[in-house]
Design a protein around this motif. Structure first.
Motif, short mmCIF file in Angstrom:
data_model
loop_
_atom_site.label_atom_id
_atom_site.label_comp_id
_atom_site.label_asym_id
_atom_site.label_seq_id
_atom_site.Cartn_x
_atom_site.Cartn_y
_atom_site.Cartn_z
N LEU A 111 0.83 -1.21 0.00
CA LEU A 111 0.00 0.00 0.00
C LEU A 111 0.86 1.26 0.00
CD1 LEU A 111 -2.84 -0.99 2.51
CD2 LEU A 111 -2.89 -1.06 0.01
N GLN A 112 1.94 1.23 0.75
CA GLN A 112 2.82 2.39 0.81
C GLN A 112 3.48 2.65 -0.54
OE1 GLN A 112 6.40 2.06 3.26
NE2 GLN A 112 6.05 4.15 4.00
N ARG A 113 3.99 1.60 -1.16
CA ARG A 113 4.66 1.76 -2.45
C ARG A 113 3.68 2.18 -3.54
NH1 ARG A 113 8.12 -3.51 -3.63
NH2 ARG A 113 8.47 -2.34 -5.56
N PHE A 114 2.47 1.61 -3.51
CA PHE A 114 1.48 1.95 -4.52
C PHE A 114 1.03 3.39 -4.36
CE2 PHE A 114 -2.80 2.09 -6.36
CZ PHE A 114 -2.57 1.51 -7.58
N ASN A 115 0.86 3.83 -3.12
CA ASN A 115 0.43 5.22 -2.89
C ASN A 115 1.50 6.20 -3.33
OD1 ASN A 115 -1.46 7.21 -1.52
ND2 ASN A 115 0.42 7.60 -0.40
N THR A 116 2.76 5.84 -3.19
CA THR A 116 3.84 6.71 -3.64
C THR A 116 3.80 6.86 -5.16
OG1 THR A 116 5.25 6.09 -1.78
CG2 THR A 116 6.34 7.01 -3.71
N ALA A 117 3.52 5.76 -5.85
CA ALA A 117 3.49 5.79 -7.31
C ALA A 117 2.20 6.39 -7.85
CB ALA A 117 3.67 4.37 -7.85
N LEU A 272 -1.29 -2.77 -9.47
CA LEU A 272 -1.39 -3.22 -8.08
C LEU A 272 -1.24 -4.74 -8.00
CD1 LEU A 272 -1.87 -2.71 -5.10
CD2 LEU A 272 -4.34 -2.70 -5.55
N ALA A 273 -1.86 -5.44 -8.93
CA ALA A 273 -1.76 -6.90 -8.96
C ALA A 273 -0.30 -7.33 -9.13
CB ALA A 273 -2.61 -7.47 -10.08
N ASP A 274 0.42 -6.65 -9.99
CA ASP A 274 1.83 -6.99 -10.23
C ASP A 274 2.67 -6.73 -8.98
OD1 ASP A 274 3.93 -7.85 -12.09
OD2 ASP A 274 4.67 -5.80 -11.89
N LEU A 275 2.35 -5.65 -8.27
CA LEU A 275 3.07 -5.34 -7.04
C LEU A 275 2.80 -6.39 -5.97
CD1 LEU A 275 4.94 -3.27 -5.77
CD2 LEU A 275 2.95 -1.92 -5.12
N LEU A 276 1.55 -6.84 -5.86
CA LEU A 276 1.20 -7.91 -4.92
C LEU A 276 1.94 -9.20 -5.28
CD1 LEU A 276 -2.65 -7.29 -4.71
CD2 LEU A 276 -1.05 -7.07 -2.79
N ARG A 277 1.94 -9.50 -6.56
CA ARG A 277 2.58 -10.72 -7.05
C ARG A 277 4.07 -10.74 -6.67
NH1 ARG A 277 1.35 -9.77 -11.97
NH2 ARG A 277 -0.68 -10.80 -11.97
N LYS A 278 4.74 -9.66 -6.96
CA LYS A 278 6.18 -9.59 -6.69
C LYS A 278 6.47 -9.58 -5.19
CE LYS A 278 7.29 -7.10 -10.96
NZ LYS A 278 7.74 -5.81 -11.53
N SER A 279 5.64 -8.90 -4.42
CA SER A 279 5.89 -8.78 -2.99
C SER A 279 5.70 -10.10 -2.27
CB SER A 279 4.98 -7.70 -2.38
OG SER A 279 5.25 -6.43 -2.95
N PHE A 280 4.66 -10.85 -2.61
CA PHE A 280 4.44 -12.13 -1.95
C PHE A 280 5.47 -13.16 -2.40
CE2 PHE A 280 0.31 -10.58 -0.53
CZ PHE A 280 0.23 -11.18 0.72
#
Length: 292
Positions: A111-117, A272-280
């Motif tokens: 959430l923090q990274r997505f909000n920054t972008a 957002l889906a890609d960020l979730l994918r990479k983070s998990f």
């Protein structure tokens, strides 16, 4: 305090890339004298010669070569910030559903990274049980959901597969007691698997906490009054994996599945889906800490 000016750095980069002030001026839609003046101000600010003007063509000095790398990054970051904050296309709301027990530690970082972008995009986080989230998703109530399941189902994709582990208090001993005291949510999908494993191992147990509140479970476990199970790597920092040395049964692997990524028409949902994918996928297994 001396501050570098982005407009001046942009002119410097343009001169370096084009090989001359005249070409850079045309690229920047400025006059040649304006570009020359900006370069002079930059050199005076730094107290350095950035351009070697001794030859027929302009070349960078050693200091100029060093500055160029920084200048490119600063200009690029400036343009990225302006683009993100002013592009009206990056607006709206995304509803993200996540089970209670896998919010930590990935979701806050995502959430923090997505909000920054994408600061103009609101992400509404919904936490519930997998069964509830899948029902909400099927009714169009969520754009993306994560689930904890034993297999990949439907149109989902598995973003992580990790074992369930026994969780207890730091330096706790509740896991040694018999019957084993358990704390679980009423609708927790891990609960029947833990009970099945205990029954198969012939270990007596009792359910001392049965609730809809994760905070209640965590408080009970952290007080060393019961044990719980979680997916490896998702336990909060005040709880520990139990180094039971075989005194408790092994638990089955669990999949973290993502729904909605394949059907997303909104490019920001896809981001957002890609960020979730990479983070998990990047969750590292925590060091096993004995609570014996």
């Amino acid at each position: 305090m001396r501050n570098l000016d982005i407009t001046t750095l942009r002119s410097f980069v343009a001169v370096a890339d084009s090989g001359g002030v005249t070409r850079a001026a045309g690229f920047l839609h400025l006059t040649q004298s304006a570009v020359s003046m900006q370069l002079k101000r930059l050199e005076e600010l730094l107290g350095l010669d950035l351009l070697d003007r001794s030859g027929r063509t302009i070349a960078l000095t050693a200091s100029g070569e060093q500055l160029l790398a920084y200048a490119r990054r600063m200009v690029a970051l400036n343009d990225e910030v302006i683009g993100r904050l002013t592009d009206q296309a990056f607006e709206g709301e995304i509803v993200l559903g996540v089970p209670h027990d896998i919010v930590y530690p990935v979701i806050p970082r995502v959430l923090q990274r997505f909000n920054t972008a994408y600061p103009r995009v609101k992400v509404q986080l919904v936490t519930s049980y997998t069964k509830t989230l899948k029902l909400q998703f099927s009714r169009g109530g969520c754009d993306l959901i994560l689930t904890t399941e034993v297999e990949r189902t439907g149109d989902s994709e598995t973003v992580a597969e990790r074992p369930l582990v026994w969780i207890g208090a730091a330096d706790g001993s509740a896991w040694r007691q018999r019957p084993l005291r358990l704390a679980f949510g009423r609708h927790c999908t891990f609960r029947p698997r833990a009970i099945q494993a205990l029954d198969a191992a012939g270990i007596a147990w009792e359910m001392v906490v049965e609730t809809d509140s994760d905070r209640t479970i965590e408080a009970t476990v952290s007080a060393d009054l019961a044990v719980h199970t979680m997916i490896e790597g998702t336990e909060p920092p005040y709880l520990r994996q139990i180094d039971h040395g075989g005194s408790l049964p092994d638990l089955p692997a669990q999949m973290i599945n993502l729904y909605g990524a394949d059907s997303a028409r909104n490019p920001i949902v896809t981001e957002l889906a890609d960020l979730l994918r990479k983070s998990f996928a990047g969750i590292s297994a925590p060091r096993l800490q004995s609570v014996s």
